[in-house]
Motif scaffolding. Structure first.
Motif, short mmCIF file in Angstrom:
data_model
loop_
_atom_site.label_atom_id
_atom_site.label_comp_id
_atom_site.label_asym_id
_atom_site.label_seq_id
_atom_site.Cartn_x
_atom_site.Cartn_y
_atom_site.Cartn_z
N ILE A 74 89.68 17.48 59.44
CA ILE A 74 90.97 17.26 58.78
C ILE A 74 91.69 18.60 58.74
O ILE A 74 91.10 19.61 58.32
CB ILE A 74 90.79 16.69 57.36
CG1 ILE A 74 90.07 15.35 57.41
CG2 ILE A 74 92.13 16.54 56.65
CD1 ILE A 74 89.71 14.79 56.06
N VAL A 75 92.95 18.63 59.17
CA VAL A 75 93.71 19.88 59.25
C VAL A 75 94.91 19.79 58.32
O VAL A 75 95.69 18.84 58.38
CB VAL A 75 94.17 20.16 60.69
CG1 VAL A 75 94.95 21.47 60.75
CG2 VAL A 75 92.98 20.21 61.64
N ILE A 76 95.06 20.79 57.46
CA ILE A 76 96.18 20.89 56.53
C ILE A 76 96.94 22.16 56.87
O ILE A 76 96.40 23.27 56.76
CB ILE A 76 95.72 20.93 55.07
CG1 ILE A 76 94.80 19.73 54.76
CG2 ILE A 76 96.91 20.95 54.12
CD1 ILE A 76 95.45 18.39 54.94
N GLY A 77 98.20 22.01 57.32
CA GLY A 77 98.99 23.15 57.78
C GLY A 77 99.90 23.74 56.72
O GLY A 77 99.87 23.37 55.55
N ARG A 78 100.76 24.67 57.16
CA ARG A 78 101.62 25.42 56.24
C ARG A 78 102.57 24.50 55.46
O ARG A 78 102.80 24.72 54.28
CB ARG A 78 102.45 26.44 57.02
CG ARG A 78 101.72 27.69 57.44
CD ARG A 78 101.22 28.49 56.27
NE ARG A 78 102.25 28.77 55.29
CZ ARG A 78 102.01 29.21 54.07
NH1 ARG A 78 100.77 29.41 53.67
NH2 ARG A 78 102.99 29.46 53.23
N GLU A 79 103.12 23.49 56.11
CA GLU A 79 104.08 22.63 55.42
C GLU A 79 103.45 21.97 54.20
O GLU A 79 104.04 21.92 53.12
CB GLU A 79 104.62 21.57 56.38
CG GLU A 79 105.63 20.64 55.75
CD GLU A 79 106.12 19.58 56.70
OE1 GLU A 79 106.94 18.74 56.28
OE2 GLU A 79 105.70 19.59 57.88
N GLU A 80 102.24 21.46 54.37
CA GLU A 80 101.56 20.80 53.27
C GLU A 80 101.14 21.80 52.21
O GLU A 80 101.18 21.52 51.01
CB GLU A 80 100.34 20.05 53.81
CG GLU A 80 99.69 19.13 52.80
CD GLU A 80 100.51 17.88 52.54
OE1 GLU A 80 100.25 17.23 51.53
OE2 GLU A 80 101.41 17.58 53.33
N ILE A 81 100.72 23.00 52.62
CA ILE A 81 100.27 24.01 51.67
C ILE A 81 101.42 24.49 50.79
O ILE A 81 101.27 24.69 49.58
CB ILE A 81 99.64 25.20 52.43
CG1 ILE A 81 98.33 24.76 53.11
CG2 ILE A 81 99.37 26.37 51.50
CD1 ILE A 81 97.76 25.79 54.06
N GLU A 82 102.61 24.66 51.38
CA GLU A 82 103.75 25.20 50.64
C GLU A 82 104.41 24.17 49.74
O GLU A 82 105.12 24.53 48.80
CB GLU A 82 104.79 25.73 51.63
CG GLU A 82 104.35 26.97 52.39
CD GLU A 82 105.41 27.43 53.38
OE1 GLU A 82 106.27 26.59 53.74
OE2 GLU A 82 105.38 28.60 53.77
N LYS A 83 104.19 22.90 49.98
CA LYS A 83 105.01 21.85 49.38
C LYS A 83 104.99 21.86 47.86
O LYS A 83 106.02 21.76 47.20
CB LYS A 83 104.56 20.50 49.91
CG LYS A 83 105.45 19.34 49.49
CD LYS A 83 105.08 18.09 50.26
CE LYS A 83 105.45 18.21 51.72
NZ LYS A 83 105.18 16.99 52.48
N PHE A 84 103.82 21.99 47.24
CA PHE A 84 103.70 21.86 45.80
C PHE A 84 103.92 23.17 45.06
O PHE A 84 103.96 23.18 43.83
CB PHE A 84 102.32 21.29 45.42
CG PHE A 84 102.23 19.80 45.50
CD1 PHE A 84 102.38 19.03 44.37
CD2 PHE A 84 102.02 19.18 46.71
CE1 PHE A 84 102.30 17.65 44.44
CE2 PHE A 84 101.95 17.80 46.79
CZ PHE A 84 102.08 17.03 45.66
N GLY A 85 104.03 24.29 45.78
CA GLY A 85 104.18 25.56 45.10
C GLY A 85 102.95 25.94 44.29
O GLY A 85 103.06 26.53 43.21
N ASP A 86 101.76 25.61 44.79
CA ASP A 86 100.52 25.88 44.05
C ASP A 86 100.30 27.38 43.89
O ASP A 86 100.64 28.18 44.76
CB ASP A 86 99.33 25.28 44.79
CG ASP A 86 99.42 23.76 44.88
OD1 ASP A 86 99.61 23.13 43.84
OD2 ASP A 86 99.31 23.24 45.99
#
Length: 705
Positions: A74-86
């Motif tokens: 399963i690959v999680i890229g920059r778009e998903e990482i940045e989305k929530f502002g974690d």
């Protein structure tokens, strides 16, 4: 296209994915992908009228990388990482399928796959094992390029992954100039934690560099309550019945700084990379403890309130390097690193009787730890037969750890554990060699096989000049199959047969005893307040694994998947509490040690559904739906049931999230619900642990300028 009723639970979404609805989705009219891969080529006319072909490329989308991998990934890229502002990596990870993080909501912790903690999950950074003393919470999301989740081990990534592998890939330098400064604030229990984050990318000739820094000042207040009831099994006599409440205040400063300097060596992709990093944390805390003693343990429960002042400082320095060079039909890659982790902890505890002004007991504890590490990995990748569908990877790894520990404990000014001395030296050496073959046989079948050998030797110092030595070695064969019944329809089935293992941590093999401060020496203690010590006779756990998965990749983006897994574990390690005759007290005391207690099994079902709402319901708004549900079972032989499950493994975990970008505006809204049910674990004949339900709600608003 037939409409599909949606439910609030991920199980309904996932079940719909494998019924008649899935067929309707597969046959529906394709819609533009929300995250398409980069275009392979572009053409432009030159001023002279001749045609110039300019080829550009980029990494495929997250779904495409996942689809093309032979081993389940399963690959999680920059778009998903940045989305929530974690603010932390833990907040990003807990929304991923089958991943949980212990601790209070918002605090994070070491991530676990399939609910299995304590070393079952392998944590990597850029393909290398996390060095000693390093916490993933030291990384900010701004430093991460992508996250890879491998449910089954491979020879290349390592077999110390009974639960699975999480690989954090840090951001590589890229030639686009970027100087980004961000200010973040988090609020918890009316306490504000500010953070400052800086990212810089630039290039100079053949050098491309990336620097990421963070400065934050945590300020946290929390409370906890512990109810303890101890009874004698023979006649039911109550030995201890107490309630302890703790109010905690923690403040500190943290600094994170890491860089990536990459030199291009020629035009064939050869490169040299240096990766320095610095992490420093400085925290102070206060604990205010109140104890309600309904039935007290004679000689131990003689205080009603206590105060504990703590200081914790830690610094981690590391320099990593990577060299890539073409060699004949393949490529050779050399990776290495050296690092040092230092920590200092001090605590001062005072106990008082109700209304008393003078302390009944004081305990001063001081500890210093220095971990030095070095590792070297040599890997050769070649394309067999000159094609791109058959690759062979071989490699060799060596890792050395050196630990120095200084510890002193004073009770009312008098030293304890004098027979162990104040200093401890321990070391560990690990060697590994592997070979891996990945071959796309045709459009329907892909094959991935590997064989890995790993040997570990640990040495150290114990009491009275004893120097225990522990040696272990493991062979791990691994096979992965990928079958595409009809390559044009984007459905595929995966099968993995693996062997993996979990090695004892250095501290569990050779360690100076740690006394439980609640029940002072020389008095007795109870099974709920044991001392702890190491066990040099520990053997590694071995696990045989089976994974079977079905995946459907939707037209226009999205994926539906179901994964079944089973693990058969031998030599299970578990913390066992027993009454022992000890050298540090004139009476027997309960001591907790890791021991091999026998065999265990665990199995589960993992469901995932990612799609747009208009793919399921005609005319619906294009809301991105992300959901997953994981169900787990486990059984430990030799421990009576019910609930004789593996430590820390909940019965399930689930996420349900949605994102929507308003048309004509740069505003995106979204949210997520993370749910882990409460569960009960029978640890032994007379010890049970109950964990309450945990629910975390996230919401975000993103305005792009």
């Amino acid at each position: 296209m037939s409409a599909v009723p949606l439910r609030c639970l991920p199980v309904a979404l996932a079940c719909a994915a494998f019924g008649a609805t899935a067929t309707a989705w597969a046959q529906g009219t394709p819609t533009p992908a929300s995250n398409p891969p980069a275009a392979p080529a572009a053409a432009a006319s030159s001023p002279a009228g001749s045609q110039r072909i300019e080829v550009t490329g980029g990494r495929g989308s997250d779904s495409e990388q996942r689809r093309q991998s032979t081993a389940a990934k399963i690959v999680i890229g920059r778009e998903e990482i940045e989305k929530f502002g974690d603010a932390t990596v833990g907040e990003v990870l807990r929304r991923l399928p089958g991943v949980t993080t212990p601790g209070a909501p918002g605090r994070g912790g070491a991530p676990r796959m399939r609910g299995l903690g304590g070393g079952f999950t392998q944590l990597l950074i850029d393909g290398q094992r996390v060095p000693p003393g390093f916490s993933l919470e030291s990384l900010s999301p701004e430093q991460i390029e992508r996250i890879e989740i491998l449910r089954a081990p491979t020879a290349e990534t390592g077999a110390r992954a009974i639960g699975g592998t999480i690989n954090i890939v840090t951001r590589e330098g890229f030639r686009r100039r970027l100087n980004d400064l961000r200010l973040g604030l988090s609020v918890e229990n009316d306490r504000v934690t500010p953070g400052l984050f800086w990212t810089r990318n630039d290039s100079a000739g053949d050098l491309t560099y990336n620097v990421v820094g963070a400065l934050f000042r945590p300020d946290r207040a929390s409370s906890s309550r512990t109810d303890t009831l101890a009874t004698r099994r023979a006649d039911g006599t109550v030995l201890r019945d107490t309630t302890e409440t703790v109010q905690s205040d923690d403040r500190g400063t943290g600094v994170r700084l890491n860089g990536r300097l990459q030199w291009r060596l020629g035009e064939g992709g050869d490169s040299l990379v240096l990766m320095p990093s610095l992490f420093h944390n400085d925290f102070e805390g206060q604990r205010r403890i109140v104890q309600d003693r309904r039935v007290a343990l004679a000689g131990a429960d003689d205080y009603d309130r206590a105060t504990v002042d703590t200081v914790n400082r830690s610094t981690a320095l590391r320099l990593g390097t990577q060299w890539r060079q073409r060699l004949g039909p393949g490529r050779i890659e050399l990776q290495g690193g050296v690092g040092e982790f230092r920590s200092l902890s001090r605590s001062h505890r005072e106990e008082y009787a109700s209304g008393g002004a003078a302390a009944l007991r004081t305990v001063d504890d001081r500890g210093e730890v220095s971990d030095r590490s070095a590792n070297l990995t040599l890997k050769y990748t070649s394309l067999v037969g000159g094609g791109t569908e058959h690759s062979l990877v071989t490699g060799f790894e060596v890792e050395a750890l050196q630990r120095s520990e200084s510890r002193s404990t004073l009770q009312d000014g008098q030293p304890l554990l004098t027979e162990f001395g104040d200093n401890l030296q321990a070391s560990s050496t690990r060697l590994a060699a592997y070979a891996q073959d990945e071959w796309s046989l045709d459009k329907h079948w892909a094959f991935h096989a590997g064989l890995r050998w790993e040997g570990i030797t640990t040495r150290g110092e114990a009491a009275e000049g004893v120097t225990p030595r522990n040696e272990s070695s493991v062979w791990t064969p691994l096979v992965h199959l990928l079958w595409k019944p009809d390559p044009a329809k984007r459905d595929q089935v995966r099968l993995s047969l693996t062997r993996s293992y979990r090695a004892p941590a250095l501290g569990t093999l050779i360690a100076r005893p740690s006394l439980n401060l609640r029940d002072p020496v020389p008095g007795p203690n109870t099974p709920t307040t044991p001392d702890s010590a190491g066990n040099p006779e520990l053997k590694p756990e071995l696990a045989r694994g089976l994974d079977l998965a079905f995946e459907r990749y939707l037209d226009g983006g999205g994926v539906l998947s179901a994964n079944l897994f089973h693990r058969q574990i031998q030599n299970l390690m578990r913390r066992v509490i027993a009454l022992e005759t000890v050298s540090w007290a004139p009476v027997p005391r309960y001591v907790a040690r890791q021991q091999n207690i026998g065999d265990a099994t665990t199995q589960g079902l993992e469901l995932e559904a990612k799609f747009r709402l208009d793919q399921a319901i005609a005319g619906a708004p294009p809301v991105e739906i992300k959901s997953n549900l994981s169900l787990y079972r486990s059984r430990v032989s030799g421990v009576p049931g019910p609930d004789n499950r593996l430590d820390s493994q909940a019965k399930a975990t689930a996420n349900l999230g949605a994102d929507y970008r308003f048309r004509g505006t740069p505003l995106t809204l979204g949210g997520n619900v993370n749910w882990v049910p409460g569960y009960r674990t029978q640890l032994s004949d007379d010890q049970v642990v109950t964990v309450s339900r945990k629910t975390v709600f996230d919401a975000y608003a993103l305005w792009t300028f």
